[in-house]
Enzyme design. Sequence first.
Site, PDB file in Angstrom:
ATOM      1  N   TYR A 129       0.895  -1.152   0.000  1.00  0.00           N
ATOM      2  CA  TYR A 129       0.000   0.000   0.000  1.00  0.00           C
ATOM      3  C   TYR A 129       0.935   1.204   0.000  1.00  0.00           C
ATOM      4  O   TYR A 129       1.655   1.428   0.983  1.00  0.00           O
ATOM      5  CB  TYR A 129      -0.900   0.004   1.239  1.00  0.00           C
ATOM      6  CG  TYR A 129      -2.140  -0.849   1.109  1.00  0.00           C
ATOM      7  CD1 TYR A 129      -2.971  -0.736  -0.006  1.00  0.00           C
ATOM      8  CD2 TYR A 129      -2.496  -1.744   2.110  1.00  0.00           C
ATOM      9  CE1 TYR A 129      -4.121  -1.501  -0.118  1.00  0.00           C
ATOM     10  CE2 TYR A 129      -3.659  -2.519   2.001  1.00  0.00           C
ATOM     11  CZ  TYR A 129      -4.458  -2.382   0.883  1.00  0.00           C
ATOM     12  OH  TYR A 129      -5.596  -3.141   0.785  1.00  0.00           O
ATOM     13  N   ARG A 164     -17.609  -0.126   4.077  1.00  0.00           N
ATOM     14  CA  ARG A 164     -17.775  -1.459   4.666  1.00  0.00           C
ATOM     15  C   ARG A 164     -18.830  -1.430   5.758  1.00  0.00           C
ATOM     16  O   ARG A 164     -18.541  -1.203   6.928  1.00  0.00           O
ATOM     17  CB  ARG A 164     -16.445  -1.954   5.255  1.00  0.00           C
ATOM     18  CG  ARG A 164     -15.289  -1.922   4.309  1.00  0.00           C
ATOM     19  CD  ARG A 164     -15.250  -3.105   3.369  1.00  0.00           C
ATOM     20  NE  ARG A 164     -14.165  -2.919   2.433  1.00  0.00           N
ATOM     21  CZ  ARG A 164     -12.878  -3.085   2.720  1.00  0.00           C
ATOM     22  NH1 ARG A 164     -12.509  -3.521   3.900  1.00  0.00           N
ATOM     23  NH2 ARG A 164     -11.957  -2.856   1.818  1.00  0.00           N
ATOM     24  N   HIS A 274     -10.845  -5.973  -5.762  1.00  0.00           N
ATOM     25  CA  HIS A 274     -10.559  -6.040  -4.328  1.00  0.00           C
ATOM     26  C   HIS A 274     -11.575  -6.938  -3.612  1.00  0.00           C
ATOM     27  O   HIS A 274     -11.985  -6.669  -2.482  1.00  0.00           O
ATOM     28  CB  HIS A 274     -10.542  -4.631  -3.723  1.00  0.00           C
ATOM     29  CG  HIS A 274      -9.568  -4.459  -2.582  1.00  0.00           C
ATOM     30  ND1 HIS A 274      -8.369  -3.795  -2.695  1.00  0.00           N
ATOM     31  CD2 HIS A 274      -9.613  -4.877  -1.284  1.00  0.00           C
ATOM     32  CE1 HIS A 274      -7.732  -3.801  -1.535  1.00  0.00           C
ATOM     33  NE2 HIS A 274      -8.467  -4.465  -0.653  1.00  0.00           N
TER      34      HIS A 274
HETATM   35  C1  LIG Z   1     -10.223  -9.752   4.728  1.00  0.00           C
HETATM   36  C2  LIG Z   1      -9.552  -9.224   3.485  1.00  0.00           C
HETATM   37  C3  LIG Z   1      -8.443  -8.405   3.615  1.00  0.00           C
HETATM   38  C4  LIG Z   1      -7.804  -7.935   2.470  1.00  0.00           C
HETATM   39  N1  LIG Z   1      -6.657  -7.178   2.602  1.00  0.00           N
HETATM   40  C5  LIG Z   1      -5.995  -6.778   1.502  1.00  0.00           C
HETATM   41  C6  LIG Z   1      -4.759  -6.075   1.616  1.00  0.00           C
HETATM   42  O1  LIG Z   1      -4.259  -5.850   2.697  1.00  0.00           O
HETATM   43  N2  LIG Z   1      -4.161  -5.674   0.463  1.00  0.00           N
HETATM   44  C7  LIG Z   1      -4.683  -5.915  -0.786  1.00  0.00           C
HETATM   45  O2  LIG Z   1      -4.094  -5.536  -1.792  1.00  0.00           O
HETATM   46  N3  LIG Z   1      -5.838  -6.610  -0.902  1.00  0.00           N
HETATM   47  C8  LIG Z   1      -6.487  -7.047   0.186  1.00  0.00           C
HETATM   48  N4  LIG Z   1      -7.640  -7.769   0.048  1.00  0.00           N
HETATM   49  C9  LIG Z   1      -8.112  -8.135  -1.308  1.00  0.00           C
HETATM   50  C10 LIG Z   1      -7.493  -9.476  -1.720  1.00  0.00           C
HETATM   51  O3  LIG Z   1      -6.112  -9.352  -1.953  1.00  0.00           O
HETATM   52  C11 LIG Z   1      -8.143  -9.993  -3.010  1.00  0.00           C
HETATM   53  O4  LIG Z   1      -8.067  -9.001  -4.006  1.00  0.00           O
HETATM   54  C12 LIG Z   1      -9.595 -10.443  -2.814  1.00  0.00           C
HETATM   55  O5  LIG Z   1      -9.759 -11.043  -1.548  1.00  0.00           O
HETATM   56  C13 LIG Z   1      -9.983 -11.427  -3.924  1.00  0.00           C
HETATM   57  O6  LIG Z   1     -11.298 -11.840  -3.802  1.00  0.00           O
HETATM   58  P1  LIG Z   1     -11.731 -13.234  -3.083  1.00  0.00           P
HETATM   59  O7  LIG Z   1     -11.621 -12.986  -1.613  1.00  0.00           O
HETATM   60  O8  LIG Z   1     -13.117 -13.409  -3.540  1.00  0.00           O
HETATM   61  O9  LIG Z   1     -10.773 -14.305  -3.544  1.00  0.00           O
HETATM   62  C14 LIG Z   1      -8.297  -8.255   1.186  1.00  0.00           C
HETATM   63  C15 LIG Z   1      -9.413  -9.078   1.072  1.00  0.00           C
HETATM   64  C16 LIG Z   1     -10.047  -9.581   2.206  1.00  0.00           C
HETATM   65  C17 LIG Z   1     -11.225 -10.497   2.038  1.00  0.00           C
END
Ligand SMILES: Cc1cc2nc3c(=O)[nH]c(=O)nc-3n(C[C@H](O)[C@H](O)[C@H](O)COP(=O)(O)O)c2cc1C
Length: 376
Positions: A129, A164, A274
């Site tokens: 980030y 959220r 995301h």
């Molecule tokens: C609980 C949670 C925390 C996440 N934290 C980050 C993060 O810190 N950095 C980031 O680039 N994406 C983050 N993401 C997005 C994930 O990297 C990813 O893009 C997403 O979970 C993909 O969708 P899926 O959960 O349906 O597989 C987060 C997703 C979730 C569910």
Amino acid sequence: MKTMSCVADLAERARRRLPAFAFGFLDGGSGEEGGLRRNRERLEAVRLMPRFCRAVDPDSSAVLFGRTYAQPFGIAPVGMGNLLWPDADFALAAQARIRDLPMVVSTVASTTIEAIAEAAPGNVWFQLYYSRRPDINRDLLRRAWDSGIRVLAVTVDVPRAGDRRRDVRNRFVLPFRPGLRFLAGVAARPAWALATLRAGSPGFPNLAPYTGDITGQTLTEFVSSQIKGDLSWNDLRGLRQDWPGKLLVKGVLAVDDAAAALDIGADGVWVSNHGGRQLDSAPAAIESLAAIRAALGDAATVVMDGGIRSGEDIARARVMGADFVFAGRAFYYGAAAGGAAGAERAADLLAADFSRTLVQLGCPSWTELDRRWLWP
Ligand SMILES: Cc1cc2nc3c(=O)[nH]c(=O)nc-3n(C[C@H](O)[C@H](O)[C@H](O)COP(=O)(O)O)c2cc1C
């Protein structure tokens, strides 16, 4: 864990094991959660046409950036993973090492870059980030590089925190404020409460050296306060100069942004909405993937995530143009459902299902799987 037949079973078990605020944080999306639902709906709409009598001996391995991985999928960056279950990050790092998957450690992970990199040497990537403070960016990149990490994904889709609503409803603010509702939620989940008490409340150890105390913010507000909200392609051009390894731009949905990412010298594009956690009305990742692949042609490196819950979903992403696929929730539902055994089960289910899908399609390998299997 053997009775967990699919990722949805793991999610259901996780729902019953976690306090509402922790499960809501993992499971939820933004706004009306349309982006979250759309990821699944559009994936399910992709039809694959099987061919028979081809005696397939399936090969799931995939090559990315000149490196062969045993599976064509990896673990997407998830912040605060240990909130879901203590040591969830380590349980997944163990799977990355044992099964030879890439695991992407988040800037806001609850485990340090160094510890995860050591737990799965050669399999760990770093997700940045981009901070408002250049010294933080430089130091995080140095730490990643010194830990042996050679692939960086810079996330561009959080110019501001997503809406959220589950976190707001569940009063999920940091540090944990023991309000009545919060305490009641935790008391109803004694196994989680005990394990978390023993391990200590998870924080942000990667940022701790640079940031002060967090007060009364939701996780997304905290993350957003750290991120450079006015990030520009010029900043990314600078990042390209500062990072000698491979660089992916994560969170791209528009064709022109994908082209801009390659233009600043990125080695590839990570198509993602995301996990439906940012702009509610954004397209499903699988839809954007198809458009971006069509626009950039076969030579560009394009990876994707969003809604992946099975090996068959991984095959769907492949025929729509992915060079590699990531899953976030699928793995963390597993870890939340059963710690190390749950993480193992999640990885097992995806790997076994992808291999079975290749055989059922009559396709010998990930490499050969392409639009010929798309129907109509
Ligand atoms: C609980 C949670 C925390 C996440 N934290 C980050 C993060 O810190 N950095 C980031 O680039 N994406 C983050 N993401 C997005 C994930 O990297 C990813 O893009 C997403 O979970 C993909 O969708 P899926 O959960 O349906 O597989 C987060 C997703 C979730 C569910």
